[in-house]
Design an enzyme around this catalytic site. Structure first.
Site, short mmCIF file in Angstrom:
data_model
loop_
_atom_site.label_atom_id
_atom_site.label_comp_id
_atom_site.label_asym_id
_atom_site.label_seq_id
_atom_site.Cartn_x
_atom_site.Cartn_y
_atom_site.Cartn_z
N ASP A 58 47.49 29.12 41.34
CA ASP A 58 47.15 30.01 42.46
C ASP A 58 48.34 30.21 43.40
OD1 ASP A 58 44.40 29.92 41.56
OD2 ASP A 58 44.24 27.97 42.55
N GLU A 206 38.06 36.87 42.65
CA GLU A 206 38.57 35.96 43.68
C GLU A 206 40.01 36.33 44.00
OE1 GLU A 206 38.28 32.15 41.78
OE2 GLU A 206 39.95 32.57 40.40
#
Length: 541
Positions: A58, A206
């Site tokens: 991420d 997301e």
């Protein structure tokens, strides 16, 4: 051997594990399809992906002055949120952590995706501490630290993004794609709009990020779940509150297509973009590398990759031409500025370096550096490895960054009781494979132990000679080999397939760590385990 044990224990395993063992290998596909990008091998390789190997998932990026800065998610590990810097986006060096004081998040850590931004002389992160307070902002004048205590934001869901607009307003958008105007000083929500975009309908959308370019607001997302179907999509609007209209060429990054099939890097997603001083655009995102040829089992976690982006005026961004990448990239780069490589050997005559982490916060009382003895000293607590949210586990480790490697450490340990153990472990999401030393009626022994759910396998015990012992773990891609060295002789005790420590087998979002541990297996130990050095060396496949 462990393979014999698996055959014997199959009837006790869960149905999903049986299915895993019975799953045939994915048939090999042709190396080239009509959808593959043509690679001009006459061009030199300018850099390799991943640019940050190992569990650095991420990624988020920003720029200040001559440096680019990058952070990643860390889940249960402390210190949390590593901070890296680079002058060229290819070569990175770690300079600190955002979360390095237990009092910042005293209840525990479970840090999901992070956004990093720089605005008016201040660095900001926004992230989610799942289960321990939820969404918050931290700030710093220097990205190396110290970082502030959390400023809590009362918004739901995960993966918040932070956007500073030209009119001075500040916004956070979450994984539900709801937009919040906030007071950046207090975290107070001032206004709420949304959801502002329905995305493309991929599951588990997301990782939103907002950018502003040529009068458009661009909203980027990750979709498809963080497995093989992962992808990056984008939309835009003239109004920050929407409506946002999807790029007709979505997804802009993915390997879940014929162009990306059989690529050594899979699961591309969760990206962030940056513009360099020369006007070029770049994207960082994560992907993973399988350790099983023809199959899908990754052990290193999701790793940070880099790609150039073509972003014409008033147009849509195009990532590396067709939204795919290769391990060897043959594209122009910024002027390369190499950084010093990490040393193979860690000696314990000074505090642990930035590569090392504990499980949970605060650091366990049973782990310390004795600079006089030049040793890492572990005293086993009552806790054992196996629970990512268990505080006080006597363990400290570093990420595996290579599928082919050798890790070794010299252990001085004289256990006084049979419940006292110490050794070297490979750990992922609570599952662990160990090479450890114990005592049986006053006789020291060494043994390999492999834990998988409720199944525990132990190798034969080998009696140790007096004195220290070198513990070894070697990765050969598809397998791990556990052994020891004493009195000039090297012995392999047992081996196990790496698939049993992969994220596909055990779940979770992290990657494998390697490091020393000690345990009292239910009650505190009195015997100290002293480690005098630790080596981590990548091997050539």
């Amino acid at each position: 051997m462990f393979t014999d044990f698996i055959a014997h224990a199959t009837r006790h395993l869960r149905p999903v594990f049986l299915l895993l063992l019975a799953m045939p290998a994915i048939a090999a596909q042709p190396a080239s399809t009509p959808f593959n990008a043509s690679i001009d091998t006459s061009k030199p390789v300018t850099y390799t992906n991943p640019v940050l190997p190992g569990f650095y998932s991420d990624p988020s990026i920003t720029k200040a002055g001559e440096y680019y800065y990058l952070v990643s998610s860390t889940f249960e590990y402390f210190p949390g949120i590593p901070v890296f810097r680079s002058k060229d986006l290819v070569n990175w060096e770690q300079i600190g952590h955002v979360i390095d004081r237990p009092e910042q998040l005293p209840d525990g850590v479970n840090i999901f995706a992070v956004t990093l931004r720089y605005h008016d002389g201040t660095f900001y992160i926004v992230t989610t501490n799942v289960g321990y307070g939820w969404n918050f902002i931290m700030t710093a004048d220097d990205p190396a630290g110290p970082w502030s205590d959390p400023i809590w934001i009362d918004i739901p869901h995960i993966d918040p993004d932070l956007f500073f607009d030209d009119d001075g307003k500040v916004y956070v958008i979450n994984s539900a794609f709801t937009l919040y105007e906030i007071d950046i000083k207090t975290g107070k929500v001032l206004n709420e709009t949304g959801p502002v975009w329905a995305t493309e309908g991929g599951r588990y959308a997301e990782g939103p990020h907002i950018y502003k370019k040529d009068g458009w607001y661009y909203l980027m997302a990750a979709e498809g779940g963080t497995e093989e179907a992962h992808s990056i999509t984008i939309a835009r609007s003239h109004n920050i509150a929407g409506p946002y209209y999807s790029n007709p060429a979505n997804p802009i990054v993915t390997h879940v297509n014929r162009a990306g099939q059989q690529n050594p890097i899979q699961g591309l997603g969760h990206g962030d973009m940056i513009q360099a001083d020369d006007g070029s655009h770049w994207m960082v995102f994560h992907g993973y590398r399988s350790v099983i040829e023809g199959g899908v089992h990754h052990t290193l976690g999701r790793e940070t990759c880099l790609s150039p982006v073509s972003w014409p005026e008033f147009g849509w961004p195009q990532v590396n031409g067709n939204g795919t990448i290769t391990p060897e990239m043959r594209v122009p780069t910024l002027p390369l500025v190499p950084v010093a490589p990490e040393p193979v050997r860690t000696t314990f005559d000074k505090p642990l370096g930035l590569a090392w982490n504990y499980i949970q916060s605060p650091p366990p009382a049973g782990v310390s550096i004795n600079t006089n003895k030049k040793a890492l000293v572990l005293t086993g607590s009552a806790h054992t490895l196996g629970n990512p949210h268990q505080k006080g586990v006597s363990f400290v480790g570093r990420r595996l960054q290579h599928t082919h490697f050798k890790a070794s450490t010299e252990l001085h340990f004289e256990p006084a009781a049979s419940h006292e153990k110490a050794g070297l472990t490979l750990l992922n999401n609570g599952t662990h494979f160990d090479i450890m030393v114990g005592t049986d009626n006053g006789t020291r022994y060494i043994q390999a132990t492999f834990q998988f759910g409720e199944i525990n396998y132990t190798s034969e015990k080998r009696t140790l000679a007096p004195g220290p012992v070198v513990l070894t773990v070697e990765g050969t891609g598809s397998d791990f080999h556990f052994g020891f060295e004493q009195q000039g002789k090297a012995t392999v005790l047992d081996s196990v397939s790496a698939r049993y420590l992969s994220s596909e087998t055990i779940g979770g979002f992290t990657g494998v760590y390697v490091g020393p541990y000690a345990t009292g297996n239910g009650k505190a130990s009195n015997s100290e385990a002293r480690y005098t050095w630790f080596d981590y060396k990548p091997n050539t496949p």
